[in-house]
Write a protein that holds these residues in place. Structure first.
Motif, PDB file in Angstrom:
ATOM      1  N   PRO A 197       0.810  -1.229   0.000  1.00 50.98           N
ATOM      2  CA  PRO A 197       0.000   0.000   0.000  1.00 50.98           C
ATOM      3  C   PRO A 197       0.843   1.279   0.000  1.00 50.98           C
ATOM      4  CG  PRO A 197      -0.866  -1.592   1.579  1.00 50.98           C
ATOM      5  CD  PRO A 197       0.464  -2.118   1.123  1.00 50.98           C
ATOM      6  N   LEU A 198       2.036   1.215   0.570  1.00 55.50           N
ATOM      7  CA  LEU A 198       2.950   2.367   0.561  1.00 55.50           C
ATOM      8  C   LEU A 198       3.441   2.629  -0.871  1.00 55.50           C
ATOM      9  CD1 LEU A 198       5.758   2.812   3.209  1.00 55.50           C
ATOM     10  CD2 LEU A 198       6.267   3.067   0.801  1.00 55.50           C
ATOM     11  N   TYR A 199       3.881   1.576  -1.556  1.00 47.96           N
ATOM     12  CA  TYR A 199       4.327   1.754  -2.937  1.00 47.96           C
ATOM     13  C   TYR A 199       3.162   2.134  -3.852  1.00 47.96           C
ATOM     14  CZ  TYR A 199       8.976   0.057  -1.821  1.00 47.96           C
ATOM     15  OH  TYR A 199      10.234  -0.065  -1.294  1.00 47.96           O
ATOM     16  N   PHE A 200       1.975   1.632  -3.568  1.00 47.63           N
ATOM     17  CA  PHE A 200       0.799   2.006  -4.365  1.00 47.63           C
ATOM     18  C   PHE A 200       0.597   3.518  -4.316  1.00 47.63           C
ATOM     19  CE2 PHE A 200      -3.837   2.610  -4.881  1.00 47.63           C
ATOM     20  CZ  PHE A 200      -4.022   1.976  -6.095  1.00 47.63           C
ATOM     21  N   GLN A 201       0.699   4.085  -3.116  1.00 48.39           N
ATOM     22  CA  GLN A 201       0.519   5.534  -2.962  1.00 48.39           C
ATOM     23  C   GLN A 201       1.684   6.294  -3.627  1.00 48.39           C
ATOM     24  OE1 GLN A 201      -2.237   6.736  -1.438  1.00 48.39           O
ATOM     25  NE2 GLN A 201      -1.764   8.473  -0.150  1.00 48.39           N
ATOM     26  N   LEU A 202       2.889   5.771  -3.467  1.00 43.59           N
ATOM     27  CA  LEU A 202       4.076   6.447  -4.006  1.00 43.59           C
ATOM     28  C   LEU A 202       4.098   6.430  -5.534  1.00 43.59           C
ATOM     29  CD1 LEU A 202       6.845   7.677  -2.888  1.00 43.59           C
ATOM     30  CD2 LEU A 202       7.834   5.442  -3.391  1.00 43.59           C
ATOM     31  N   LEU A 203       3.796   5.261  -6.128  1.00 41.38           N
ATOM     32  CA  LEU A 203       4.001   5.079  -7.567  1.00 41.38           C
ATOM     33  C   LEU A 203       2.734   5.233  -8.390  1.00 41.38           C
ATOM     34  CD1 LEU A 203       6.222   1.868  -7.348  1.00 41.38           C
ATOM     35  CD2 LEU A 203       6.993   4.243  -7.519  1.00 41.38           C
ATOM     36  N   ILE A 204       1.597   4.881  -7.815  1.00 44.93           N
ATOM     37  CA  ILE A 204       0.364   4.854  -8.628  1.00 44.93           C
ATOM     38  C   ILE A 204      -0.476   6.104  -8.375  1.00 44.93           C
ATOM     39  CG2 ILE A 204      -1.680   3.515  -9.269  1.00 44.93           C
ATOM     40  CD1 ILE A 204       0.825   1.979  -9.940  1.00 44.93           C
ATOM     41  N   THR A 205      -1.075   6.235  -7.204  1.00 45.08           N
ATOM     42  CA  THR A 205      -1.908   7.428  -6.999  1.00 45.08           C
ATOM     43  C   THR A 205      -1.056   8.684  -6.879  1.00 45.08           C
ATOM     44  OG1 THR A 205      -1.927   7.363  -4.578  1.00 45.08           O
ATOM     45  CG2 THR A 205      -3.598   6.059  -5.720  1.00 45.08           C
ATOM     46  N   GLN A 206       0.178   8.533  -6.391  1.00 44.44           N
ATOM     47  CA  GLN A 206       1.094   9.657  -6.212  1.00 44.44           C
ATOM     48  C   GLN A 206       0.487  10.748  -5.332  1.00 44.44           C
ATOM     49  OE1 GLN A 206       3.341  10.719  -9.720  1.00 44.44           O
ATOM     50  NE2 GLN A 206       3.535   8.612 -10.380  1.00 44.44           N
ATOM     51  N   GLU A 207      -0.434  10.350  -4.457  1.00 41.01           N
ATOM     52  CA  GLU A 207      -0.932  11.290  -3.449  1.00 41.01           C
ATOM     53  C   GLU A 207       0.067  11.340  -2.287  1.00 41.01           C
ATOM     54  OE1 GLU A 207      -4.932  10.048  -2.547  1.00 41.01           O
ATOM     55  OE2 GLU A 207      -5.529  10.383  -4.624  1.00 41.01           O
ATOM     56  N   PRO A 208      -0.021  12.370  -1.439  1.00 43.33           N
ATOM     57  CA  PRO A 208       0.979  12.501  -0.374  1.00 43.33           C
ATOM     58  C   PRO A 208       1.027  11.263   0.527  1.00 43.33           C
ATOM     59  CG  PRO A 208      -0.326  14.494  -0.548  1.00 43.33           C
ATOM     60  CD  PRO A 208      -0.983  13.471  -1.434  1.00 43.33           C
ATOM     61  N   LEU A 209       2.233  10.797   0.768  1.00 47.47           N
ATOM     62  CA  LEU A 209       2.449   9.622   1.616  1.00 47.47           C
ATOM     63  C   LEU A 209       2.751  10.138   3.023  1.00 47.47           C
ATOM     64  CD1 LEU A 209       2.602   6.583   1.510  1.00 47.47           C
ATOM     65  CD2 LEU A 209       4.923   6.761   0.678  1.00 47.47           C
ATOM     66  N   THR A 210       1.769  10.057   3.900  1.00 49.18           N
ATOM     67  CA  THR A 210       1.880  10.666   5.229  1.00 49.18           C
ATOM     68  C   THR A 210       1.887   9.604   6.328  1.00 49.18           C
ATOM     69  OG1 THR A 210      -0.518  10.788   5.439  1.00 49.18           O
ATOM     70  CG2 THR A 210       0.587  12.685   4.424  1.00 49.18           C
ATOM     71  N   HIS A 211       2.281  10.017   7.521  1.00 47.35           N
ATOM     72  CA  HIS A 211       2.171   9.128   8.676  1.00 47.35           C
ATOM     73  C   HIS A 211       0.719   8.709   8.885  1.00 47.35           C
ATOM     74  CE1 HIS A 211       6.159  10.396  10.823  1.00 47.35           C
ATOM     75  NE2 HIS A 211       6.316  10.193   9.534  1.00 47.35           N
ATOM     76  N   GLU A 212      -0.197   9.652   8.708  1.00 44.69           N
ATOM     77  CA  GLU A 212      -1.614   9.338   8.932  1.00 44.69           C
ATOM     78  C   GLU A 212      -2.086   8.225   7.986  1.00 44.69           C
ATOM     79  OE1 GLU A 212      -4.588  11.667   7.311  1.00 44.69           O
ATOM     80  OE2 GLU A 212      -6.111  10.582   8.458  1.00 44.69           O
ATOM     81  N   TYR A 213      -1.663   8.325   6.732  1.00 39.73           N
ATOM     82  CA  TYR A 213      -2.057   7.297   5.756  1.00 39.73           C
ATOM     83  C   TYR A 213      -1.547   5.914   6.174  1.00 39.73           C
ATOM     84  CZ  TYR A 213      -1.967   4.593   1.385  1.00 39.73           C
ATOM     85  OH  TYR A 213      -2.104   3.611   0.448  1.00 39.73           O
TER      86      TYR A 213
END
Lengths: 195, 195
Positions: free
Chosen positions: A161-177
């Motif tokens: 899920p971390l790489y999904f946010q980083l590479l795919i949605t490219q939305e901010p990767l936060t502690h909260e997420y």
């Protein structure tokens, strides 16, 4: 700092890797070149090519040089706290400059360069997976995790899920997420509350 | 087939997208060019550039053209069976030629091309997320999933491990792998069996 007129090899390597990260942050991976790094580091182009066959290889070594122990798992005896701390460190390192955008670019390169893909796995993903499995195994043995949890899937489930946010949605990767992801993974998707 | 000497626009578009996938599969994304696609499709280069600003944009449309309804969720009333069926379809489509290697290459491009990243999200990821959330919401309302399961994380949790295998480890993405991931997600990582 050295008192010989010629910097030694190890110093040279450090200078070059530092220049790579600085320049990469300033101009982005696409514009980064061996020539520009050599100029910034005050080194000859041949010096760079003797050690690194490509800018991707040079960038990867440079990224690994700042990685270090930041992604080790603490062991306070509380697996949830330790997972949370480690994942926060991973987010701070992998999702922010200077590493973040350059790490993303390197993974982009890995999609069409099998050597980069292999190096990424051998030198970064596999060691991280080993640390993850070791910490989770201790916790599972202590009854802090589901006895059914299959450890060889841990990296994919925890960091997918971390790489999904980083590479795919490219939305901010936060502690909260990542906190919300970790809570959901601990509970499980199935109908009964697990945690 | 048409009985006018000039193929109509829609036919032309289909020819060009088919040629893109065929050529992409044969020579790989790196060597793919607008010129080569135009030649294969028997179309003028200008025709391609009028519609697509880059080979990445052309490839993305071509990939979407074969995607279609394959990634819809069945609703048999059994969420686990339906998730499994949908994820198997996703693996069959996204991890195998012709789509697989080209889809990977496109995600690689998205790491340094914000327009491709935005298009990937708007035209592929977001619609898939909507379908996923709709199917899971029905199941959650029927008591088939944890009432605590936060649906806006569903795409990241369910497909994150799939993208991790596709983009990072690059090991074979099989039905067996996604079955094991799904079982682990249903159970949860926490100490109590949930499912």
């Amino acid at each position: 700092m050295t008192d010989t007129p010629h910097r030694r090899g190890a110093d040279r390597t450090e200078d070059i890797m530092r220049a790579t990260l600085e320049l990469g942050q300033e101009i982005g991976y696409a514009k980064l070149s061996m020539e520009a790094v050599a100029a910034r580091a005050g080194a000859g182009k041949q010096t760079l090519y003797r050690r690194w066959p490509s800018k991707a290889a040079l960038l990867f070594d440079s990224l690994l040089s700042v990685n270090g122990p930041a992604l080790d798992y603490p062991d306070t005896g509380d697996i949830v706290a330790d997972l949370r701390a480690q994942i926060h460190s991973a987010v701070d390192l992998l999702a922010r400059p200077p590493v973040g955008p350059l790490f993303k670019a390197l993974i982009g390169e890995a999609q069409h360069d099998p050597q980069i893909a292999a190096a990424l796995n051998e030198r970064f993903i596999a060691p991280q997976a080993d640390k993850t499995v070791a910490r989770l195994k201790t916790a599972r043995d202590q009854g802090q995790l589901s006895p059914a949890f299959v450890l060889d899937l841990a990296m994919a489930i925890l960091s997918g899920p971390l790489y999904f946010q980083l590479l795919i949605t490219q939305e901010p990767l936060t502690h909260e997420y990542v906190d919300r992801i970790l809570d959901a993974l601990l509970t499980g998707i199935g109908p009964t509350h697990a945690y």
